[in-house]
Write an enzyme that holds these catalytic residues in place. Sequence first.
Site, short mmCIF file in Angstrom:
data_model
loop_
_atom_site.label_atom_id
_atom_site.label_comp_id
_atom_site.label_asym_id
_atom_site.label_seq_id
_atom_site.Cartn_x
_atom_site.Cartn_y
_atom_site.Cartn_z
N ASP A 40 0.81 -1.22 0.00
CA ASP A 40 0.00 0.00 0.00
C ASP A 40 0.85 1.27 0.00
O ASP A 40 2.07 1.22 0.17
CB ASP A 40 -0.97 -0.01 1.20
CG ASP A 40 -0.30 -0.43 2.49
OD1 ASP A 40 0.94 -0.39 2.57
OD2 ASP A 40 -1.00 -0.80 3.44
N ASN A 79 -8.19 -2.70 13.57
CA ASN A 79 -9.55 -3.04 13.14
C ASN A 79 -9.58 -4.23 12.19
O ASN A 79 -10.58 -4.47 11.53
CB ASN A 79 -10.22 -1.83 12.48
CG ASN A 79 -9.44 -1.33 11.27
OD1 ASN A 79 -8.46 -1.95 10.86
ND2 ASN A 79 -9.87 -0.22 10.69
N GLU A 121 -9.72 -1.66 4.48
CA GLU A 121 -10.42 -1.34 5.72
C GLU A 121 -11.70 -2.19 5.85
O GLU A 121 -12.19 -2.74 4.86
CB GLU A 121 -10.78 0.15 5.74
CG GLU A 121 -9.58 1.09 5.72
CD GLU A 121 -8.82 1.13 7.05
OE1 GLU A 121 -8.94 0.20 7.87
OE2 GLU A 121 -8.10 2.13 7.26
N HIS A 159 -7.61 -4.60 9.55
CA HIS A 159 -7.25 -4.34 8.15
C HIS A 159 -5.95 -5.05 7.77
O HIS A 159 -5.09 -5.31 8.61
CB HIS A 159 -7.21 -2.84 7.82
CG HIS A 159 -6.06 -2.05 8.33
ND1 HIS A 159 -6.20 -0.81 8.90
CD2 HIS A 159 -4.73 -2.29 8.35
CE1 HIS A 159 -5.01 -0.33 9.23
NE2 HIS A 159 -4.12 -1.22 8.91
C1 GLP Z 1 -0.75 0.13 8.54
C2 GLP Z 1 -0.38 -0.43 7.16
C3 GLP Z 1 -0.47 -1.93 7.14
C4 GLP Z 1 0.20 -2.44 8.41
C5 GLP Z 1 -0.68 -2.12 9.59
C6 GLP Z 1 -0.07 -2.42 10.93
O1 GLP Z 1 -1.78 1.05 8.47
N1 GLP Z 1 -1.14 0.08 6.09
O2 GLP Z 1 0.13 -2.45 5.96
O3 GLP Z 1 0.38 -3.84 8.34
O4 GLP Z 1 -1.18 -0.80 9.51
O5 GLP Z 1 0.95 -1.52 11.24
P1 GLP Z 1 1.92 -1.70 12.47
O6 GLP Z 1 2.81 -2.85 12.12
O7 GLP Z 1 2.67 -0.42 12.60
O8 GLP Z 1 1.08 -2.00 13.65
#
Ligand code: GLP
Length: 248
Positions: free
Chosen positions: A67, A136, A143, A138
């Site tokens: 992303d 959440n 989302e 995702h």
């Molecule tokens: C972000 C990214 C995801 C990531 C997730 C968890 O928003 N878009 O690709 O896996 O949230 O992030 P983190 O590893 O910092 O908890």
Amino acid sequence: MKIIQASNYEEMSKAAYKSLHQFMQMNQHPVLGLATGSTPEGLYRLMIDACKKGEVSFASTETFNLDEYAGLSKDDKNSYRYYMNHKLFDHIDIRPERAHILDGEAADLELECREYDQKIMEVGGIGLQLLGIGLNGHIGFNEPGTSFDAATHISELAETTRKANSRFFNSLDEVPTKAMSMGISKIMESREILLLVSGEGKAEALHTLLTGEITENFPASILKNHPNVTIIADQAAIGGKKFPDQVG
Ligand code: GLP
């Protein structure tokens, strides 16, 4: 889904590196799906160390990130292109033209998404997809409510996601409201998936994933339908709960 329970973040990262290394050894032209966020940073450090020691080479590897924020330039410290260059690509032997990330500044974001899926298809799809999970549920920036059939698309970020990610920005206002994300259908086409989960903040999401139903309201739940998913979670995320080694 196979579950590997690691004692802490370092052990989770080492287990992830072991899986990735095995995959690299079994594929002459590996295609990796990569993630951002705090969770994979330890794995990326191990990949850099191993590459510097000559234990692994990424010279014939192709990567596709999950992303990117819409509107952020590649030089913006909060863009995922900046993150990936600084935390991984600049320190390994990957060829820059093989390290793909959606362009947040593309003139036509819809076209950018379609061309991204085309590029993934042209290299034969993703072999190993690395994932983190949002609070959440995702995956990427898919989302809650996103269709399981979605291809790569423009996503409206949930407020929970913007708040969680505001820790990297000066203020919540600076967090983009839109992003682009590899679609769930594309993630599900990967031949193997590695989901990393770390920290007590993720305990509820992990519990919901392992015990809840498969629903578009909790995007990661679709992973239960994939034949080759390994979850590597640390004790903080497991939160003293007893999970079997295999779910789904
Ligand atoms: C972000 C990214 C995801 C990531 C997730 C968890 O928003 N878009 O690709 O896996 O949230 O992030 P983190 O590893 O910092 O908890």
